[in-house]
Design a protein around this motif. Structure first.
Motif, mmCIF file in Angstrom:
data_model
loop_
_atom_site.group_PDB
_atom_site.id
_atom_site.type_symbol
_atom_site.label_atom_id
_atom_site.label_comp_id
_atom_site.label_asym_id
_atom_site.label_seq_id
_atom_site.Cartn_x
_atom_site.Cartn_y
_atom_site.Cartn_z
ATOM 1 N N GLU A 1 27.740 28.041 5.124
ATOM 2 C CA GLU A 1 28.348 28.031 6.394
ATOM 3 C C GLU A 1 29.162 26.775 6.559
ATOM 4 O O GLU A 1 30.450 26.923 7.115
ATOM 5 N N MET A 2 28.671 25.755 5.915
ATOM 6 C CA MET A 2 29.689 24.309 6.272
ATOM 7 C C MET A 2 30.889 24.863 5.369
ATOM 8 O O MET A 2 31.988 24.355 5.754
ATOM 9 N N ALA A 3 30.963 25.476 4.138
ATOM 10 C CA ALA A 3 32.206 25.650 3.338
ATOM 11 C C ALA A 3 33.014 26.503 4.153
ATOM 12 O O ALA A 3 34.122 26.191 4.186
ATOM 13 N N ARG A 4 32.564 27.480 4.700
ATOM 14 C CA ARG A 4 33.253 28.402 5.405
ATOM 15 C C ARG A 4 34.049 27.742 6.631
ATOM 16 O O ARG A 4 35.148 27.868 6.795
ATOM 17 N N LEU A 5 33.302 26.870 7.378
ATOM 18 C CA LEU A 5 33.940 26.593 8.271
ATOM 19 C C LEU A 5 34.885 25.244 8.049
ATOM 20 O O LEU A 5 35.958 25.145 8.735
ATOM 21 N N ALA A 6 34.759 24.630 6.797
ATOM 22 C CA ALA A 6 35.462 23.913 6.242
ATOM 23 C C ALA A 6 36.817 24.531 5.617
ATOM 24 O O ALA A 6 37.884 23.972 5.316
ATOM 25 N N GLY A 7 36.757 25.633 5.430
ATOM 26 C CA GLY A 7 37.729 26.502 4.783
ATOM 27 C C GLY A 7 37.930 26.287 3.382
ATOM 28 O O GLY A 7 38.898 26.317 2.800
ATOM 29 N N ILE A 8 36.836 25.766 2.712
ATOM 30 C CA ILE A 8 36.496 25.427 1.368
ATOM 31 C C ILE A 8 36.135 26.459 0.702
ATOM 32 O O ILE A 8 34.885 27.087 1.017
ATOM 33 N N PRO A 9 36.655 27.197 -0.384
ATOM 34 C CA PRO A 9 35.843 28.178 -1.307
ATOM 35 C C PRO A 9 34.546 27.600 -1.935
ATOM 36 O O PRO A 9 34.574 26.413 -2.250
ATOM 37 N N MET A 10 33.547 28.441 -1.823
ATOM 38 C CA MET A 10 32.115 27.794 -2.169
ATOM 39 C C MET A 10 32.099 28.833 -3.447
ATOM 40 O O MET A 10 31.482 30.085 -3.429
ATOM 41 N N TYR A 11 31.773 28.283 -4.786
ATOM 42 C CA TYR A 11 31.460 29.096 -5.970
ATOM 43 C C TYR A 11 30.288 28.257 -6.482
ATOM 44 O O TYR A 11 30.270 27.363 -6.974
ATOM 45 N N PRO A 12 29.152 29.003 -6.190
ATOM 46 C CA PRO A 12 27.752 28.503 -6.670
ATOM 47 C C PRO A 12 27.484 27.997 -8.008
ATOM 48 O O PRO A 12 27.916 28.775 -8.927
ATOM 49 N N HIS A 13 27.233 26.660 -8.335
ATOM 50 C CA HIS A 13 26.909 26.250 -9.641
ATOM 51 C C HIS A 13 25.856 27.062 -10.054
ATOM 52 O O HIS A 13 24.742 27.064 -9.358
ATOM 53 N N ASN A 14 25.589 27.479 -11.521
ATOM 54 C CA ASN A 14 24.339 28.136 -12.029
ATOM 55 C C ASN A 14 24.460 27.790 -13.611
ATOM 56 O O ASN A 14 25.403 27.778 -14.315
ATOM 57 N N TYR A 15 23.149 27.319 -14.171
ATOM 58 C CA TYR A 15 23.211 27.202 -15.377
ATOM 59 C C TYR A 15 21.913 27.894 -15.979
ATOM 60 O O TYR A 15 21.158 27.259 -16.815
ATOM 61 N N SER A 16 21.426 28.979 -15.562
ATOM 62 C CA SER A 16 20.324 29.787 -15.767
ATOM 63 C C SER A 16 20.679 30.943 -16.140
ATOM 64 O O SER A 16 21.389 31.828 -15.178
ATOM 65 N N LEU A 17 19.867 31.874 -16.836
ATOM 66 C CA LEU A 17 19.672 33.321 -16.819
ATOM 67 C C LEU A 17 18.105 33.352 -16.203
ATOM 68 O O LEU A 17 17.375 33.299 -17.285
ATOM 69 N N GLY A 18 18.065 33.467 -14.883
ATOM 70 C CA GLY A 18 16.548 33.788 -14.638
ATOM 71 C C GLY A 18 16.562 33.739 -12.971
ATOM 72 O O GLY A 18 17.562 34.052 -12.580
ATOM 73 N N PRO A 19 15.430 33.538 -12.447
ATOM 74 C CA PRO A 19 15.546 33.626 -10.917
ATOM 75 C C PRO A 19 16.444 32.718 -10.148
ATOM 76 O O PRO A 19 17.085 33.261 -9.040
ATOM 77 N N SER A 20 16.798 31.566 -10.694
ATOM 78 C CA SER A 20 17.887 30.952 -9.899
ATOM 79 C C SER A 20 19.259 31.572 -9.853
ATOM 80 O O SER A 20 20.017 31.589 -8.946
ATOM 81 N N LEU A 21 19.556 32.365 -11.031
ATOM 82 C CA LEU A 21 20.816 32.903 -10.762
ATOM 83 C C LEU A 21 20.410 34.147 -10.051
ATOM 84 O O LEU A 21 21.756 34.336 -9.171
ATOM 85 N N LEU B 1 25.840 30.940 -23.757
ATOM 86 C CA LEU B 1 25.352 30.121 -24.849
ATOM 87 C C LEU B 1 25.898 30.294 -25.976
ATOM 88 O O LEU B 1 26.638 31.464 -26.211
ATOM 89 N N SER B 2 26.069 29.331 -26.828
ATOM 90 C CA SER B 2 26.759 29.480 -28.074
ATOM 91 C C SER B 2 26.325 30.518 -29.080
ATOM 92 O O SER B 2 24.985 30.592 -29.161
ATOM 93 N N GLU B 3 27.089 31.290 -29.846
ATOM 94 C CA GLU B 3 26.656 32.205 -30.976
ATOM 95 C C GLU B 3 25.582 32.923 -30.453
ATOM 96 O O GLU B 3 24.399 33.383 -31.255
ATOM 97 N N GLY B 4 25.265 33.410 -29.332
ATOM 98 C CA GLY B 4 24.359 34.575 -28.877
ATOM 99 C C GLY B 4 22.988 34.021 -28.513
ATOM 100 O O GLY B 4 22.163 34.543 -28.460
ATOM 101 N N GLY B 5 23.135 32.393 -28.220
ATOM 102 C CA GLY B 5 21.825 31.909 -28.068
ATOM 103 C C GLY B 5 21.347 32.519 -26.550
ATOM 104 O O GLY B 5 21.751 33.173 -25.779
ATOM 105 N N THR B 6 19.919 32.522 -26.609
ATOM 106 C CA THR B 6 19.311 32.909 -25.151
ATOM 107 C C THR B 6 18.438 31.889 -24.375
ATOM 108 O O THR B 6 17.955 30.986 -24.927
ATOM 109 N N PHE B 7 18.054 32.040 -23.175
ATOM 110 C CA PHE B 7 17.151 31.451 -22.575
ATOM 111 C C PHE B 7 15.554 31.836 -22.740
ATOM 112 O O PHE B 7 15.528 33.215 -23.003
#
Ligand SMILES: [Mg+2]
Length: 353
Positions: free
Chosen positions: A279-299, A320-326
């Motif tokens: 809501e803060m991003a919306r009110l400020a008129g700033i796009p919000m692109y969630p950061h994420n570095y997981s394939l898991g519940p947080s994604l 992940l490089s060369e087909g790496g996995t979580f």
């Protein structure tokens, strides 16, 4: 009234991509899962072990505060979040504290939504996007051939945009040349430059047609330096993943340091404060692109959050490089035309191990 009767911490100690899960059980037999941020890769420590510091905090401090609490409604979730924050204030608001709380909070949203038989979006709602495009977030590689190979693999998999983690301007310009002008390309410098270096890099990268230039400046907390980089840069400046609370994210927005806000839900406290961040991003008129570095519940939490946030436009998925996995083995979410669609399964919809 249903109550939480068990909380278990599960550390998946992969050397490079460890994950820390929080699992809950209700007295009527539902189970759920959340995920904290995983600390960070620490070359000095035994591989995979940084997650244990966060896990001990969850087990020793948050577990006793969570067991016995009700899990019927969003009001119950909010009450538990306030309870955790209040009880841990002597350990600080941020860092491991807010990271640990994030894991519990995400698990509680999953639990309440599952008990109601609805996706988490229904609790956060309303869903405001039909689809959200994802971009492949490559690892640090430092080698043009490897970067291009991983980028091509992502594009072949149906992802339509690629973010590099690189700070070598020559390498970035060469990658742009090889990929051609039509691939949306972002660059994340992971704060490898000082202010002058970032200004110089941004100037040289002007021809690379970047969608954004992310975290150019160290330290990340120097919002004034970031704002000065933004004043001279021709491309949008993005940051936010290293803010561990609402106050820091608000400072980032109000200091004019960013064109794009990238909050990390597994660091700043989970889905409960995420609604305010969106809501803060919306009110400020700033796009919000969630950061994420997981394939898991947080994604998955990010997907539910973004689907109900008008300011959301892109979602980050690790590539992940060369087909790496979580270690949890969760597959990439299903994509349609390079986009994720609103989830329909109850809770977060986690289907990993
Ligand atoms: Mg980043």
């Amino acid at each position: 009234m249903a109550r939480i009767v068990e909380l278990e911490v599960e550390a998946l100690a992969d050397p490079y991509n460890p994950q820390l899960f929080v699992r809950l059980m209700s007295d009527d037999g539902y189970t759920s899962v959340g995920e904290t941020w995983w600390g960070t890769y620490q070359p000095m420590s035994k591989p995979g072990t940084p997650v244990f510091a966060i896990g001990v905090f969850v087990e020793t401090l948050l577990r006793p505060l969570t067991i016995g609490q009700p899990c019927d409604t969003v009001a119950d979730i909010e009450a538990l979040w306030q309870r955790l924050v209040r009880a841990t204030i002597q350990y600080g608001h941020e860092g491991i504290v807010s990271t640990a709380i994030s894991g519990v909070d995400i698990a509680v949203w999953d639990l309440v939504a599952k008990r109601q038989g609805v996706p988490v979006t229904t609790l956060l709602g309303p869903v405001v996007h039909d689809a959200i495009p994802v971009y492949a977030s490559l690892t640090w590689l430092g080698d043009v051939d490897r970067v291009c190979r991983d980028a091509e693999r992502a594009l072949s998999a149906g992802i339509r945009a690629v973010k590099l983690h690189e700070a070598n301007v020559d390498l970035i310009l060469e990658v742009r040349r090889r990929l051609g002008p039509s691939v949306p390309l972002m660059v994340d410098a992971s704060a490898r430059f000082d202010e002058d270096g970032a200004i110089a890099a941004a100037e040289r990268l002007a021809d690379a047609d970047l969608v954004w230039f992310e975290e150019p400046v160290y330290p990340q907390s120097d919002h004034a330096a970031l704002a000065r980089v933004r004043q001279t840069a021709t491309m949008p400046i993005a940051a936010g993943e290293n803010e561990f609370g609402l106050a820091g994210l608000e400072r980032l927005v109000t200091s004019g340091a960013v064109d794009i806000l990238q909050p990390e839900i597994a660091k700043f406290g989970g889905l409960t404060p995420a609604r305010g961040v969106g809501e803060m991003a919306r009110l400020a008129g700033i796009p919000m692109y969630p950061h994420n570095y997981s394939l898991g519940p947080s994604l998955l939490a990010n997907i539910h959050w973004a689907m109900t946030s008008p300011a959301a436009r892109w979602l980050e998925v690790p590539w992940l490089s060369e087909g790496g996995t979580f270690p949890c083995g969760m597959p990439m979410p299903e994509l349609v035309d390079g986009c994720v669609l609103p989830p329909t399964a109850p809770g977060l919809g986690y289907t990993g191990h």
